[in-house]
Enzyme design. Structure first.
Site, PDB file in Angstrom:
ATOM      1  N   TYR A 108       0.812  -1.272   0.056  1.00 29.40           N
ATOM      2  CA  TYR A 108       0.122  -0.116   0.002  1.00 29.40           C
ATOM      3  C   TYR A 108       0.757   1.094   0.087  1.00 29.40           C
ATOM      4  O   TYR A 108       0.352   2.287   0.060  1.00 29.40           O
ATOM      5  CB  TYR A 108      -0.990   0.034   1.113  1.00 29.40           C
ATOM      6  CG  TYR A 108      -2.019  -1.273   1.261  1.00 29.40           C
ATOM      7  CD1 TYR A 108      -2.837  -1.169   0.195  1.00 29.40           C
ATOM      8  CD2 TYR A 108      -1.986  -2.349   2.137  1.00 29.40           C
ATOM      9  CE1 TYR A 108      -4.008  -2.076   0.281  1.00 29.40           C
ATOM     10  CE2 TYR A 108      -2.972  -3.115   1.797  1.00 29.40           C
ATOM     11  CZ  TYR A 108      -4.055  -3.153   0.797  1.00 29.40           C
ATOM     12  OH  TYR A 108      -4.777  -4.124   0.809  1.00 29.40           O
ATOM     13  N   ASP A 170      -1.948 -11.247   8.085  1.00 35.99           N
ATOM     14  CA  ASP A 170      -0.987 -12.290   7.608  1.00 35.99           C
ATOM     15  C   ASP A 170       0.578 -12.329   8.047  1.00 35.99           C
ATOM     16  O   ASP A 170       1.181 -13.208   8.164  1.00 35.99           O
ATOM     17  CB  ASP A 170      -0.834 -12.161   6.017  1.00 35.99           C
ATOM     18  CG  ASP A 170      -2.301 -12.587   5.446  1.00 35.99           C
ATOM     19  OD1 ASP A 170      -2.641 -13.713   5.837  1.00 35.99           O
ATOM     20  OD2 ASP A 170      -2.806 -11.850   4.684  1.00 35.99           O
ATOM     21  N   HIS A 422       5.049  -6.287  -4.696  1.00 36.16           N
ATOM     22  CA  HIS A 422       3.500  -6.243  -4.915  1.00 36.16           C
ATOM     23  C   HIS A 422       2.732  -5.126  -4.784  1.00 36.16           C
ATOM     24  O   HIS A 422       3.064  -4.249  -4.112  1.00 36.16           O
ATOM     25  CB  HIS A 422       3.002  -7.443  -4.226  1.00 36.16           C
ATOM     26  CG  HIS A 422       2.963  -7.340  -2.918  1.00 36.16           C
ATOM     27  ND1 HIS A 422       4.270  -7.086  -1.802  1.00 36.16           N
ATOM     28  CD2 HIS A 422       1.759  -6.933  -1.826  1.00 36.16           C
ATOM     29  CE1 HIS A 422       3.631  -6.858  -0.721  1.00 36.16           C
ATOM     30  NE2 HIS A 422       2.226  -6.634  -0.517  1.00 36.16           N
ATOM     31  N   TYR A 503     -11.361  -1.159  -0.573  1.00 34.64           N
ATOM     32  CA  TYR A 503     -11.456  -0.904   1.024  1.00 34.64           C
ATOM     33  C   TYR A 503     -10.267  -0.024   1.267  1.00 34.64           C
ATOM     34  O   TYR A 503     -10.182   0.471   2.500  1.00 34.64           O
ATOM     35  CB  TYR A 503     -11.677  -2.086   1.762  1.00 34.64           C
ATOM     36  CG  TYR A 503     -10.533  -2.705   2.298  1.00 34.64           C
ATOM     37  CD1 TYR A 503      -9.795  -3.465   1.628  1.00 34.64           C
ATOM     38  CD2 TYR A 503      -9.987  -2.466   3.587  1.00 34.64           C
ATOM     39  CE1 TYR A 503      -8.400  -4.173   2.211  1.00 34.64           C
ATOM     40  CE2 TYR A 503      -8.916  -2.954   4.146  1.00 34.64           C
ATOM     41  CZ  TYR A 503      -8.106  -4.162   3.502  1.00 34.64           C
ATOM     42  OH  TYR A 503      -7.039  -4.526   3.913  1.00 34.64           O
ATOM     43  N   ARG A 504      -8.988   0.017   0.640  1.00 34.66           N
ATOM     44  CA  ARG A 504      -7.891   0.572   1.084  1.00 34.66           C
ATOM     45  C   ARG A 504      -7.051   0.592  -0.226  1.00 34.66           C
ATOM     46  O   ARG A 504      -7.350  -0.455  -1.249  1.00 34.66           O
ATOM     47  CB  ARG A 504      -7.307  -0.585   2.017  1.00 34.66           C
ATOM     48  CG  ARG A 504      -5.942   0.026   2.670  1.00 34.66           C
ATOM     49  CD  ARG A 504      -5.551  -1.209   3.680  1.00 34.66           C
ATOM     50  NE  ARG A 504      -4.424  -0.951   4.134  1.00 34.66           N
ATOM     51  CZ  ARG A 504      -3.713  -1.718   5.128  1.00 34.66           C
ATOM     52  NH1 ARG A 504      -4.332  -2.842   5.343  1.00 34.66           N
ATOM     53  NH2 ARG A 504      -2.517  -1.488   5.656  1.00 34.66           N
TER      54      ARG A 504
END
Ligand code: ADP
Length: 560
Positions: A108, A170, A422, A503-504
């Site tokens: 993110y 995670d 990622h 959502y984000r």
């Protein structure tokens, strides 16, 4: 004049020249000590490093050029009054601050600021105390630097695991407070972190200190006359028990937002349920996703499924167990036959459902009976407990995660491709077979067009699923980065066209996603801007976060 400056950062924020920066940063060094200030003045300081050793300068999973989102300096306040002083200094020259807690925020944007040249405020380095673990009330109160792993270690060291667990995501290395502010999720019954927080303390953009919820009620035993600074006064005894307090509920204003710097947060801990059993249900065919999701909905709604379970695509599990080159010499996206071959080799399904049962044995047995019967409707579905699968199986990792034991095994899937990095694309879906199939089809098709494998998972909340698409790319390949960026941008629009929002998100697409939340002439964004400009008139806290820009910035120029 610039050459006489002591500090020469690679990036400066808009409207701040090198002299002004030097004056500003010299003041901060004087305040918090040179050991707590790093000016980013050399390319050598921009190192992607690793999850275990995060850096705070930029996004290590850069989908744009590595230094596109770059800090001018990273500063680590020692306490609340340092934070207040930094905020006051920033107000004088409208200097943008970018608060982080641990700065991992993997997928993110890491610790990187939206506006290059921002001062990254590393809240976690020095402010990392577990202030309270309350066994009777089953909650904790933490500072920004407390990670999930720290809290778990604390529970173990103090022989409290038989009473309390902490819900973990995670990966265990994130900040409890940071992850919760971002509305991150874990996988126990307490998986919705935001739902489980209670009470926070926030430095506002004008430097004032606020406690939300019941924390706004002074603790009568320690009046101000005792001489304690506000931040050192104990929280009201119900602040971590009841999140709402009185009047407008304002906690949400500080999540995924840019209206304050959070210095303390209460978090509910999960009482040890008195028994635990994780399981895996393998679901053979691609199209079985539809039936599986329709089976899950009533079970989750009725809480027969007690936790936040996940439906993982075969490649997510495969990638945890090995990189792509260990399965195939092919670099293009794998086709159905190749996916089936991998599933067969790993003794997994095309989809794999990971859940857990909580409670004493009779309760677990009763629930397992219900769950097993329901999933048995899927032809070829198979049921496993950890002792039934090989040692390297993902079920052993999930067995830990679903009981709040942090792990780092899930880092491995990022290495699916060489130089793996990622981006997460995370739309919300209904818990409905048709909706899930459609969203999966839309994302899978675009992944293929981009030349990337679909790697993803559906994380099942109470009434919706966070569909997490893991866009894995080679960060040393400009072509791969372009594909990944194209993919996420395209998926955002495709999903919006189907009525799905995320959502984000990553820094690079915050504006685009806010643009999709456009109902009634973008009133959501306009209202956020109204609040932003009122609460932070100099636009200092995280400009651009979630697509909310203060009036000092011409947002059409900043749009990515
Ligand atoms: P992680 O826990 O994954 O390391 P970060 O610490 O990077 O996460 O936090 C994620 C995001 O949450 C940050 O980019 C920032 O927007 C927000 N955030 C984190 N800590 C704070 C804080 N103390 N105050 C305000 N916002 C914060």
């Amino acid at each position: 004049a610039a050459s006489s400056a002591t500090h020469k950062p690679l990036a400066l924020p808009p409207q701040v020249d090198i002299e002004a920066f030097n004056k500003f940063i010299t003041g901060i060094i004087k305040l918090i000590g040179a050991e707590n200030v790093d000016v980013i003045s050399s390319k050598d300081q921009i190192d992607d490093a690793s999850y275990m050793k995060p850096t705070y300068t930029h996004d290590p999973h850069h989908v744009l050029p590595q230094d596109y989102f770059l800090a001018s300096a990273v500063v680590a306040p020692r306490n609340v009054s340092d934070v207040q002083a930094i905020v006051l200094a920033a107000n004088e020259l409208s200097f943008p601050l970018w608060p982080i807690s641990i700065g991992r925020n993997s997928g993110y944007g890491g610790a990187a600021p939206r506006v290059s040249g921002s001062l990254v405020v590393n809240m976690g380095k020095n402010m990392n105390k577990i202030l309270e673990v309350n066994v009777e009330g089953a909650y904790c109160l933490v500072e920004p630097g407390v990670t999930f792993a720290d809290m778990h270690d604390y529970l173990v060291k103090n022989n409290l695991r038989d009473k309390l667990w902490i819900d973990v995501p995670d990966l265990g290395g994130g900040s409890i407070l940071g992850n919760t502010l971002e509305r991150g999720v874990g996988y126990t019954p307490y998986g919705d972190h935001w739902m489980m927080h209670s009470g926070m303390e926030v430095v506002l953009p004008n430097g004032e200190l606020l406690r939300t919820g019941m924390g706004a009620l002074p603790d009568p035993k320690t009046p101000k006359s005792m001489g304690l600074r506000p931040e050192d006064q104990p929280m009201n005894k119900t602040a971590q028990l009841f999140p709402y307090g009185f009047g407008p509920y304002i906690d949400g204003l500080f999540s995924q937002s840019n209206l304050g710097i959070v210095t303390k947060m209460g978090m509910w801990l999960f009482p040890n349920p008195g028994g635990y059993q994780s399981y895996l249900i393998t679901i053979p065919k691609d199209e079985d996703l539809k039936q599986a999701v329709d089976i899950i909905r009533p079970l989750r709604l009725s809480m027969a499924l007690q936790n936040v379970p996940t439906i993982r695509h075969i490649l997510l599990d495969a990638a945890v167990m090995g990189s792509k080159s260990e399965y195939t010499s092919k670099t293009e996206p794998l086709n159905d036959d190749e996916l089936d071959a991998i599933a067969k080799k790993l003794n997994l399904g095309r989809w794999n459902f990971y859940g857990a049962l909580y409670g004493p044995e009779p309760i677990r047995n009763a629930l397992w009976g219900v769950i097993k019967e329901a999933f048995s409707a899927i032809p070829g579905a198979k049921f496993y407990f950890p002792e039934d699968v090989p040692a390297n199986s993902v079920l052993h990792t999930r067995d830990k995660t679903l009981q709040g034991i942090p792990t780092y095994d899930e880092l491995k899937w990022i290495d699916w491709v060489p130089n793996g990095a990622h981006l997460f694309f995370s739309p919300i879906a209904k818990v409905s077979g048709d909706d899930a199939m459609l969203q999966y089809a839309v994302t899978k098709k675009r992944c293929k067009e981009a030349g990337l494998d679909f790697i993803g998972t559906f994380t099942v909340g109470m009434r919706e699923m966070h569909h997490i698409v893991c866009i894995v790319f080679d960060k040393k390949s400009d072509e791969d980065k372009k594909k990944a960026h194209w993919l996420i941008r395209t998926l955002i629009d495709d999903c919006a066209a189907n009525g799905w929002g995320e959502y984000r998100t990553h820094l690079a697409v915050m504006d685009q996603i806010m643009g999709t939340y456009s109902w009634n002439d973008n009133i959501l964004l306009k209202f956020n801007e109204l609040i932003k400009n009122a609460v932070d008139p100099n636009g200092i806290i995280a400009p651009g976060k979630s697509g909310v820009w203060p009036r000092q910035y011409n947002k059409s120029e900043w749009k990515l």
